[in-house]
Design a protein around this motif. Structure first.
Motif, PDB file in Angstrom:
ATOM      1  N   ASN A 156       0.799  -1.234   0.000  1.00  0.00           N
ATOM      2  CA  ASN A 156       0.000   0.000   0.000  1.00  0.00           C
ATOM      3  C   ASN A 156       0.823   1.272   0.000  1.00  0.00           C
ATOM      4  OD1 ASN A 156      -2.697  -0.964  -0.084  1.00  0.00           O
ATOM      5  ND2 ASN A 156      -2.403  -1.770   1.978  1.00  0.00           N
ATOM      6  N   PHE A 158       1.491   5.444   1.084  1.00  0.00           N
ATOM      7  CA  PHE A 158       1.585   6.083   2.402  1.00  0.00           C
ATOM      8  C   PHE A 158       0.333   6.866   2.791  1.00  0.00           C
ATOM      9  CE2 PHE A 158       2.806   9.500  -0.462  1.00  0.00           C
ATOM     10  CZ  PHE A 158       2.130  10.567   0.086  1.00  0.00           C
ATOM     11  N   THR A 185       6.207   2.266   4.631  1.00  0.00           N
ATOM     12  CA  THR A 185       6.922   2.349   5.910  1.00  0.00           C
ATOM     13  C   THR A 185       6.662   3.681   6.622  1.00  0.00           C
ATOM     14  OG1 THR A 185       8.646   0.952   4.974  1.00  0.00           O
ATOM     15  CG2 THR A 185       9.225   2.194   6.948  1.00  0.00           C
ATOM     16  N   GLY A 214       7.469  -2.324   7.299  1.00  0.00           N
ATOM     17  CA  GLY A 214       8.780  -1.813   6.909  1.00  0.00           C
ATOM     18  C   GLY A 214       9.105  -2.249   5.485  1.00  0.00           C
ATOM     19  N   THR A 232      -0.599  -0.695  -4.543  1.00  0.00           N
ATOM     20  CA  THR A 232      -1.008   0.704  -4.698  1.00  0.00           C
ATOM     21  C   THR A 232       0.198   1.584  -4.418  1.00  0.00           C
ATOM     22  OG1 THR A 232      -3.287   0.293  -4.033  1.00  0.00           O
ATOM     23  CG2 THR A 232      -2.508   2.538  -3.818  1.00  0.00           C
ATOM     24  N   THR A 237       7.102   2.420  -9.150  1.00  0.00           N
ATOM     25  CA  THR A 237       7.213   1.187  -8.356  1.00  0.00           C
ATOM     26  C   THR A 237       6.288   0.123  -8.946  1.00  0.00           C
ATOM     27  OG1 THR A 237       7.517   2.626  -6.429  1.00  0.00           O
ATOM     28  CG2 THR A 237       7.257   0.290  -5.995  1.00  0.00           C
ATOM     29  N   MET A 240       7.892  -1.491 -11.914  1.00  0.00           N
ATOM     30  CA  MET A 240       9.000  -2.361 -11.514  1.00  0.00           C
ATOM     31  C   MET A 240       8.448  -3.695 -10.992  1.00  0.00           C
ATOM     32  SD  MET A 240      10.697  -3.520  -8.675  1.00  0.00           S
ATOM     33  CE  MET A 240      10.115  -2.470  -7.355  1.00  0.00           C
ATOM     34  N   ILE A 241       7.402  -3.612 -10.156  1.00  0.00           N
ATOM     35  CA  ILE A 241       6.828  -4.838  -9.581  1.00  0.00           C
ATOM     36  C   ILE A 241       6.185  -5.695 -10.674  1.00  0.00           C
ATOM     37  CG2 ILE A 241       4.913  -5.651  -8.122  1.00  0.00           C
ATOM     38  CD1 ILE A 241       5.719  -3.498  -6.102  1.00  0.00           C
ATOM     39  N   GLU A 257      -2.668  -0.182  -8.753  1.00  0.00           N
ATOM     40  CA  GLU A 257      -3.389   1.083  -8.606  1.00  0.00           C
ATOM     41  C   GLU A 257      -2.321   2.144  -8.498  1.00  0.00           C
ATOM     42  OE1 GLU A 257      -6.587   1.399  -8.625  1.00  0.00           O
ATOM     43  OE2 GLU A 257      -7.201  -0.683  -8.425  1.00  0.00           O
ATOM     44  N   SER A 260      -2.475   9.243 -10.915  1.00  0.00           N
ATOM     45  CA  SER A 260      -3.572   9.603 -11.788  1.00  0.00           C
ATOM     46  C   SER A 260      -3.771  11.112 -11.807  1.00  0.00           C
ATOM     47  CB  SER A 260      -4.846   8.927 -11.255  1.00  0.00           C
ATOM     48  OG  SER A 260      -5.980   9.375 -11.940  1.00  0.00           O
ATOM     49  N   CYS A 296      -5.218   9.777  -4.134  1.00  0.00           N
ATOM     50  CA  CYS A 296      -5.020   9.348  -5.515  1.00  0.00           C
ATOM     51  C   CYS A 296      -6.182   9.799  -6.403  1.00  0.00           C
ATOM     52  CB  CYS A 296      -4.886   7.834  -5.563  1.00  0.00           C
ATOM     53  SG  CYS A 296      -6.244   7.009  -4.731  1.00  0.00           S
ATOM     54  N   GLU A 400       2.057  14.282 -11.955  1.00  0.00           N
ATOM     55  CA  GLU A 400       1.158  14.254 -10.800  1.00  0.00           C
ATOM     56  C   GLU A 400       1.895  14.898  -9.620  1.00  0.00           C
ATOM     57  OE1 GLU A 400       0.946  10.891  -8.241  1.00  0.00           O
ATOM     58  OE2 GLU A 400      -1.247  10.873  -8.195  1.00  0.00           O
ATOM     59  N   HIS A 478     -12.875   0.654  -8.221  1.00  0.00           N
ATOM     60  CA  HIS A 478     -11.829   1.649  -8.033  1.00  0.00           C
ATOM     61  C   HIS A 478     -10.616   1.180  -8.823  1.00  0.00           C
ATOM     62  CE1 HIS A 478      -9.044   4.433  -6.253  1.00  0.00           C
ATOM     63  NE2 HIS A 478      -8.339   3.478  -5.702  1.00  0.00           N
TER      64      HIS A 478
END
Ligand code: NAP
Length: 518
Positions: A156, A158, A185, A214, A232, A237, A240-241, A257, A260, A296, A400, A478
């Motif tokens: 998720n 932050f 984190t 963490g 999200t 990131t 990359m994932i 997610e 935007s 977002c 953004e 969503h």
């Protein structure tokens, strides 16, 4: 003394070793907690969730899983005030911002809890009607959707440490799949406390929920083909994932997610002084300041017919001028700081980039006048409104700026020009159209739909009922196409699909009907 946050893995709270990451109070800049995931055995934690949590959840019916979600929501709600305070401390949330996050989490859990009772006393879903597949009517096909035998990995952002956990976990748990939550984190204090509350309340089976508090470490290297990953966060990131070779090789489903550039378009029929005009100004300015613009779904691009630009600019400035910025713990304060030092740097740099392509019409990236004491080291940026000359290509459609920052874009009042310009954002979570003109509304909705996961229609007849475009409702999907990540979450029962394997079963009609329970 600084708190040490723990992860909850393999059914127990554990702290990592080595160098810990520090969590800060963004209002004053001091350290509030630290956490490390170094040395934690994430492979074993996933095995525990798969082998203990999964079977326990799959043995429950939808009704029972729904009851579990209801109990989770109640346990967290009992600690609401404490969670609101932690959100203020570690995320710079005003009480209103914190309620949006924490009540959003418990409300979504409660919603999926109720959905469980509607889905009934069964452990998997039957998908659609059966089909006769041969001349003989006794040979049929039926689709079923069963829980995956893996773990739902939830990474998720932050900005929603509570809702991010709650909205993803509710759907996976109702589907019958155990969850491992990895909050960002920097703001994980709230999520860590939510886990302590849930474990103490003893409302979920062993292995059903895990927390990695963490850095992700080597988590993704341990995923298997029955797992599912919902992410999200930023587009970088996410990309990359999504591109990780082990996930691609194993066919692990990945839902992204990402960021935007959401839009709000005012129709050419909307006149100053009408309910629709007021709704437009109210909802757009709320998105500027709620959670200091770190949503977002927040409106970033404001489209206004050229001849209405002066009156809209004036009305928006009057509205944000009323927003008291400062210490979020103070009642009169409506907007707190940004969540992290990095955010502070990024937002200020982003404002300079946007300003170079247009002009600042309110705010300048500085903190402005702050309410409260000892805020010199806080990560404050005041509400900032910019303007560009027209709806054509430019940085406003590319960048953004994740803070209290919006840009006014004049257009010629035609649906064609507005749609073409919104599309330059390459896919958004949500766009809004404010109009009482039925033709403009339908041209806009059908024009915008391919570029948006959700569309919000404002007008005088709904002005009093709307929660605004920034509120994600569990009934509705969503997510958004293109740069928004191409993902889809929530949407009531639709959301469960990501955690279920849809399987076509062909064979003898009475046998299949017996298995499917139809
Ligand atoms: P981020 O930097 O991309 O981080 C998101 C999450 O990814 C964090 O939990 C982060 O963990 C984790 N992460 C980073 N590197 C990783 C890796 N190599 N392996 C596994 N996990 C990794 O994004 P953010 O700054 O937290 O969030 C801001 C962005 O999120 C904005 O662009 C916003 O638009 C977007 N957002 C989108 C939605 C949506 O629903 N579409 C909702 C909220 C926010 P660490 O914190 O430990 O680095």
């Amino acid at each position: 003394m600084t708190r040490v946050l723990k992860s909850y893995l393999s059914g127990r709270f554990v702290a990592g070793t080595g160098r810990a990451a520090t969590l800060f109070d963004p209002t004053r800049g001091g350290a509030v907690a630290e956490t490390s995931t170094e040395g934690l055995d994430l492979g074993a934690a996933l095995d525990h969730a798969r082998s203990v949590g999964g079977p326990a959840l799959r043995a429950l019916t939808f009704v029972q899983r729904g009851e579990m979600l209801g109990a989770m929501a109640s346990a967290l709600h009992e600690h609401r005030d404490e969670l609101l305070e932690l959100a203020c401390l570690n995320a710079g949330n005003t009480r209103g911002d914190a309620k949006f996050d924490i009540d959003g989490a418990t409300g979504t859990m409660a919603f999926f809890g109720k959905l469980g009772s509607k889905l009934g006393d069964r452990t998997f879903l039957v998908d659609g009607d059966s089909e006769q597949l041969a001349r003989n009517p006794r040979y049929i096909g039926q689709h079923i959707a069963v829980p995956r035998h893996g773990v739902a990995i939830h990474i998720n952002a932050f900005n929603f440490p509570a809702w991010g956990f709650g909205e993803k976990a509710a759907v996976a748990l109702l589907a019958g799949v155990p969850v491992l939550c990895k909050p960002a984190t920097s703001t994980s204090l709230v999520t860590a406390r939510m886990f302590e509350i849930l474990v103490a309340a003893n409302v979920v089976p062993d292995g059903a929920i895990s927390l990695l508090c963490g850095s992700a470490g080597d988590l993704l290297d341990h995923l298997g083909p029955q797992d599912a990953l919902a992410f999200t966060g930023s587009a970088d990131t996410g990309a990359m994932i999504r591109g990780k070779s082990n996930l691609l090789k194993l066919g692990v489903p990945v839902n992204v997610e990402a960021d935007s550039l959401n839009s709000a378009v005012m129709g050419p029929d909307v006149q100053d002084g009408t309910a629709t005009f007021d709704m437009f100004v109210r909802e757009v300015s709320r998105d500027m300041t709620q959670k200091a613009g770190q949503k977002c779904t927040a409106v970033r691009r404001i489209y206004v017919p050229r001849e209405a630009l002066d009156s809209v600019r004036e009305a928006l400035i009057a509205e944000v001028q009323r927003t008291q910025v400062g210490d979020p713990a103070l009642k009169q304060v409506r907007m707190g700081p940004l969540a992290t030092k990095q955010q502070h740097r990024d937002v200020q740099a982003g404002i300079q980039q946007l300003a170079a392509a247009g002009r600042l019409v309110y705010g300048d990236g500085g903190p402005g006048t702050l309410e409260g004491e000892g805020l010199e080291n806080g990560y404050f940026v005041g509400p900032t409104l910019l303007e560009v000359d027209g709806p054509g290509a430019g940085v406003v459609h590319d960048l953004e700026v994740f803070g209290p920052v919006q840009t006014l874009i004049p257009y010629d009042g035609s649906a064609a020009e507005a749609v073409a310009s919104v599309a330059l954002g390459r896919g958004s979570l949500v766009s809004s159209v404010y109009t009482d003109d039925k033709d403009f509304a339908s041209d806009m909705i059908l024009g915008l739909a391919p570029y948006n996961g959700r569309l919000h229609l404002g007008g005088r007849k709904v002005a009093e009922h709307s929660p605004g475009p920034g509120t994600v409702l569990p009934q509705m999907v969503h997510g958004g196409p293109g740069r928004a990540g191409g993902g889809e979450e929530l949407g009531g029962e639709r959301g469960l699909g990501f955690y279920l394997q849809r399987t076509a079963v062909q064979g003898l009609k009475p046998l299949i009907e017996r298995i499917a329970g139809v």
